[in-house]
Structure formats: C-alpha cells, structure tokens
Design a protein around this motif. Structure first.
Motif, PDB file in Angstrom:
ATOM      1  N   ILE A   9      16.976  42.246 -16.050  1.00 29.48           N
ATOM      2  CA  ILE A   9      16.008  41.233 -15.638  1.00 29.48           C
ATOM      3  C   ILE A   9      15.882  40.155 -16.711  1.00 29.48           C
ATOM      4  CG2 ILE A   9      13.560  40.797 -15.163  1.00 29.48           C
ATOM      5  CD1 ILE A   9      15.082  41.958 -12.796  1.00 29.48           C
ATOM      6  N   GLY A  10      15.929  40.581 -17.978  1.00 31.12           N
ATOM      7  CA  GLY A  10      15.863  39.612 -19.072  1.00 31.12           C
ATOM      8  C   GLY A  10      17.033  38.647 -19.061  1.00 31.12           C
ATOM      9  N   LEU A  11      18.221  39.153 -18.738  1.00 25.67           N
ATOM     10  CA  LEU A  11      19.411  38.295 -18.654  1.00 25.67           C
ATOM     11  C   LEU A  11      19.299  37.276 -17.535  1.00 25.67           C
ATOM     12  CD1 LEU A  11      22.336  40.843 -19.203  1.00 25.67           C
ATOM     13  CD2 LEU A  11      21.443  39.184 -20.833  1.00 25.67           C
ATOM     14  N   ASP A  12      18.455  37.581 -16.560  1.00 34.61           N
ATOM     15  CA  ASP A  12      18.305  36.726 -15.384  1.00 34.61           C
ATOM     16  C   ASP A  12      17.631  35.397 -15.701  1.00 34.61           C
ATOM     17  OD1 ASP A  12      19.046  36.820 -12.733  1.00 34.61           O
ATOM     18  OD2 ASP A  12      17.060  37.354 -12.022  1.00 34.61           O
ATOM     19  N   SER A  13      17.013  35.298 -16.888  1.00 35.25           N
ATOM     20  CA  SER A  13      16.167  34.145 -17.183  1.00 35.25           C
ATOM     21  C   SER A  13      16.909  32.813 -17.113  1.00 35.25           C
ATOM     22  CB  SER A  13      15.520  34.301 -18.558  1.00 35.25           C
ATOM     23  OG  SER A  13      16.511  34.365 -19.567  1.00 35.25           O
ATOM     24  N   GLY A  14      18.168  32.792 -17.508  1.00 33.34           N
ATOM     25  CA  GLY A  14      18.910  31.537 -17.477  1.00 33.34           C
ATOM     26  C   GLY A  14      19.765  31.357 -16.237  1.00 33.34           C
ATOM     27  N   ALA A  15      19.685  32.322 -15.312  1.00 33.25           N
ATOM     28  CA  ALA A  15      20.583  32.302 -14.154  1.00 33.25           C
ATOM     29  C   ALA A  15      20.320  31.126 -13.227  1.00 33.25           C
ATOM     30  CB  ALA A  15      20.468  33.615 -13.389  1.00 33.25           C
ATOM     31  N   ALA A  16      19.044  30.839 -12.973  1.00 27.47           N
ATOM     32  CA  ALA A  16      18.709  29.754 -12.050  1.00 27.47           C
ATOM     33  C   ALA A  16      19.189  28.408 -12.589  1.00 27.47           C
ATOM     34  CB  ALA A  16      17.204  29.724 -11.791  1.00 27.47           C
ATOM     35  N   ALA A  17      19.007  28.200 -13.888  1.00 28.85           N
ATOM     36  CA  ALA A  17      19.459  26.941 -14.496  1.00 28.85           C
ATOM     37  C   ALA A  17      20.978  26.818 -14.413  1.00 28.85           C
ATOM     38  CB  ALA A  17      19.000  26.861 -15.948  1.00 28.85           C
ATOM     39  N   THR A  18      21.680  27.933 -14.619  1.00 26.51           N
ATOM     40  CA  THR A  18      23.139  27.927 -14.507  1.00 26.51           C
ATOM     41  C   THR A  18      23.569  27.599 -13.086  1.00 26.51           C
ATOM     42  OG1 THR A  18      23.340  29.577 -16.264  1.00 26.51           O
ATOM     43  CG2 THR A  18      25.235  29.303 -14.811  1.00 26.51           C
ATOM     44  N   ALA A  19      22.863  28.151 -12.115  1.00 27.16           N
ATOM     45  CA  ALA A  19      23.179  27.877 -10.711  1.00 27.16           C
ATOM     46  C   ALA A  19      23.012  26.392 -10.389  1.00 27.16           C
ATOM     47  CB  ALA A  19      22.281  28.717  -9.805  1.00 27.16           C
ATOM     48  N   ARG A  20      21.942  25.818 -10.879  1.00 24.45           N
ATOM     49  CA  ARG A  20      21.716  24.389 -10.632  1.00 24.45           C
ATOM     50  C   ARG A  20      22.798  23.542 -11.283  1.00 24.45           C
ATOM     51  NH1 ARG A  20      16.241  26.163 -11.358  1.00 24.45           N
ATOM     52  NH2 ARG A  20      16.285  25.598 -13.574  1.00 24.45           N
ATOM     53  N   ARG A  21      23.233  23.950 -12.463  1.00 18.32           N
ATOM     54  CA  ARG A  21      24.293  23.206 -13.148  1.00 18.32           C
ATOM     55  C   ARG A  21      25.616  23.331 -12.395  1.00 18.32           C
ATOM     56  NH1 ARG A  21      24.667  20.994 -18.318  1.00 18.32           N
ATOM     57  NH2 ARG A  21      26.598  19.792 -18.390  1.00 18.32           N
ATOM     58  N   LEU A  22      25.932  24.534 -11.934  1.00 19.87           N
ATOM     59  CA  LEU A  22      27.153  24.739 -11.148  1.00 19.87           C
ATOM     60  C   LEU A  22      27.159  23.848  -9.913  1.00 19.87           C
ATOM     61  CD1 LEU A  22      27.673  28.622 -11.192  1.00 19.87           C
ATOM     62  CD2 LEU A  22      29.352  26.921 -11.922  1.00 19.87           C
ATOM     63  N   HIS A  23      26.041  23.835  -9.211  1.00 20.28           N
ATOM     64  CA  HIS A  23      25.967  23.053  -7.974  1.00 20.28           C
ATOM     65  C   HIS A  23      26.023  21.550  -8.261  1.00 20.28           C
ATOM     66  CE1 HIS A  23      25.137  22.080  -3.867  1.00 20.28           C
ATOM     67  NE2 HIS A  23      23.962  21.544  -4.133  1.00 20.28           N
ATOM     68  N   LYS A  24      25.362  21.132  -9.322  1.00 19.42           N
ATOM     69  CA  LYS A  24      25.370  19.722  -9.690  1.00 19.42           C
ATOM     70  C   LYS A  24      26.776  19.246 -10.038  1.00 19.42           C
ATOM     71  CE  LYS A  24      23.503  16.449 -13.091  1.00 19.42           C
ATOM     72  NZ  LYS A  24      22.650  16.301 -14.301  1.00 19.42           N
ATOM     73  N   ASN A  25      27.510  20.072 -10.785  1.00 15.56           N
ATOM     74  CA  ASN A  25      28.849  19.694 -11.236  1.00 15.56           C
ATOM     75  C   ASN A  25      29.913  19.834 -10.156  1.00 15.56           C
ATOM     76  OD1 ASN A  25      27.556  19.461 -13.687  1.00 15.56           O
ATOM     77  ND2 ASN A  25      29.118  20.525 -14.855  1.00 15.56           N
TER      78      ASN A  25
END
Length: 342
Positions: free
Chosen positions: A148-164
């Motif tokens: 769960i702790g590793l999940d903290s940056g997952a949403a931001a990574t997803a947004r970056r993937l989609h943006k790029n």
C-alpha cells in the motif's frame, strides 16, 4: 554526535563540514516521517492551531508534541505565526488525508526501507540482503503495509503515462507486477474505454483485488494471479505492458526470463513502458537512484538500480529497442521500448 567546536580550530584548513552535513541531514527526514505517521498535517488542514489545541485534537500530550512541531517548522514543513501552526502549501497538497494527491500513508514503506538500509555494512560484509523482502513469504500485515505504501506514487505515474502517450489509444493494457493496482485504477479513470489487467503473485493479487473492488472499477480491471518468471497463463494479446519498479526488484537475470514470458503476451506493434529507479551509465546520477541502490542491496538478492545500458541490453536480447526515456522526480525514469525493425 560530534560538535563542530574548537577541536577543529587547530590551524588545519580541513573541517568535517560535509560529514557533519550528512550526519545531521537524517533528522528532518525522520521528523517528516513522524508527522506523516501521526497524520498531523490533516489536523491542520482547516485552521491554524496552537500547541495545546492541536495536542487536544490529536489526543496527545502537548509537551511531547511541541518539539516535533517546531522541528517541522525548522524543516520547512509547517509555518508558525503568533504561536499558531499551519501547513505549508506543499504539505497541504500532499500530506492532508482526502486530498487528490495525498501520499501521507506511505510512511510505513519509508520506515521499512530506511530501517533496512541501516543493515548496509553487514549486508556487504556477509554478501546477503539482511533485510530481505520476499513478497511470497511476508506476513499478511507486512505485505499489506509495504504494498500500500508503494501505491502512493502510482496515480501520479499513471497520469504521466497518459499525458505522454495517450493510453486511451490502447484496447488492452497489462500492468505486470502491478502491486495493489493503484496505477491501473487511475489509468482506468482516465481511459474508460480501455480494458486493463493486473498480473501479480497470488499474495499481492489478493490485496489488489480489494483495492480495485473499492474503486468500483472491477468491470474494467481484471486480475491475473501468476509469477512473472514462470510460464504465464494463456492470456489475450496486450497492446501495451507496463513494468513499474519490477526490474529493479527481480534483477537482470530474472527480468530477462520475465521479459521472455511477457513478449508472448504483447501484440505485434505493442510497447513496453518501464518505470523505475534507473542510473545513467556513469552510475553517479540521478543522486536519488544512486542512494536507493544502496538500499536495494539490503532487501533484494539481485535487484538494484540498473543503468540505461543494462536496460537496453536485456530488452535487446528479446528483440526490443529503447525508443525514448524521460527523467522523473525521485531518481525515477520512464522508458518506452518497441520491437526493433529489420
């Protein structure tokens, strides 16, 4: 703790400034971690508060809370005005529960990793990871807290993937080693017409199943229980496969086996997207990845922050080439690999 006193004023031009700087740098980080664990910043989200009022709200003793509050001010994480404390713009944005970009609950992961790093000297001397993370054999509580702790940056990574890369152009996407599913939950919100699958070990998949069910996106996200390094079940072909912080855990040899398995699941024109702590070939930058590499040797048998050239090589062995790479914050890098032509 050594004081920078007259002991060093002996005429020598050399003083332990850099050494002292690093010895003292740990304390602000630990102060931040304490604030996150106490969820202190959420209590300051609406209005400034003095020590006594905040202590009462948090059911804590004021005399024990006060040193932490002033240390947080000193670290630039709180502000004080007329004896009342408020969040900074940054802590209000990222460390207040309920905010869209909140990651305050990642404190347990940092506690785990920092504690593990204290074993570095002995891990090197004994040539084994003394704080080894074996996801297949962790207790349920240990595994849940870490994942769960590793999940903290997952949403931001997803947004970056989609943006790029506009993930809405893909019909089927696989997140291989996707943890608790945080990345796919965010991508599914951004790309409602795309189907997603998460592949994880059975123990981790159970955590992901609950996380995805809570998001009400189970009809868009399916779960595959499997080991990346073993034969994968016969699944449909995917247009894109995401590997977030996977290769740095498995190590190069096991990652080569995993890639061999995953290539069979990727459509002819499909892409691999790799996110992780990656070193430039000089092994000196980014600084965060260099430091994280020391932590890795305490927790994984063969994992680490590998160089761009090492990533190129394992993908080249499977017929893929690096198309582009983007540096991210925290020593992370986003890389896209596609099949080599000719």
């Amino acid at each position: 703790m050594r004081e920078d006193s007259n002991d060093f004023n002996d005429g020598s031009p050399i003083k332990p400034r850099v050494i002292n700087q690093h010895l003292n740098a740990v304390y602000p980080a630990l102060v931040l971690l304490a604030g996150m664990e106490l969820d202190l910043f959420s209590y300051l989200s609406d209005t400034p508060k003095g020590v006594d009022q905040l202590a009462e709200d948090m059911s804590l003793k004021a005399s024990k809370l006060m040193p932490l509050l002033y240390a947080l001010v000193s670290a630039g994480l709180l502000e004080i005005n007329d004896g009342e404390f408020t969040n900074t713009r940054e802590t209000q944005e990222f460390l207040v529960k309920g905010q869209p970009r909140y990651f305050g609950d990642s404190y347990s992961t940092y506690q785990d990793l920092w504690k593990s790093t204290l074993s570095t000297a002995q891990s090197i001397k004994r040539a084994i990871p003394l704080a080894k993370h074996d996801f297949a054999n962790m207790t349920e509580e240990e595994l849940y807290g870490f994942i769960i702790g590793l999940d903290s940056g997952a949403a931001a990574t997803a947004r970056r993937l989609h943006k790029n890369y506009d993930f809405s152009r893909y019909k089927n996407v696989l997140d291989a080693g996707g943890g608790s599913g945080g990345l796919l939950v965010e991508l599914a919100k951004l790309c409602p017409n795309t189907r997603f699958s998460l592949l994880e070990l059975p123990t981790v998949a159970a955590i992901a199943q609950k996380r995805i069910a809570k998001s009400h996106l189970a009809n868009q996200i399916s779960i595959i229980k499997a080991d990346l390094t073993k034969d994968l079940p016969n699944e449909k072909s995917f247009d894109a496969i995401v590997l977030r912080s996977v290769i740095q855990v498995l190590g190069l040899e096991q990652s080569g086996i995993a890639l061999k398995n995953l290539v069979r699941c990727l459509s002819k024109g499909g892409d691999f997207f790799v996110i992780g702590r990656v070193l430039e070939d000089n092994r000196l930058e980014p600084a965060e990845a260099v430091s994280a590499n020391v932590m890795f040797l305490n927790v994984y048998d063969w994992g680490g922050a590998f160089t761009v050239s090492e990533y190129r090589h394992i993908f080249k062995c499977r017929g893929f080439k690096l198309i582009e790479k983007t540096s991210l914050s925290g020593g992370y890098m986003l890389m896209r690999f596609a099949r080599a032509r000719g």
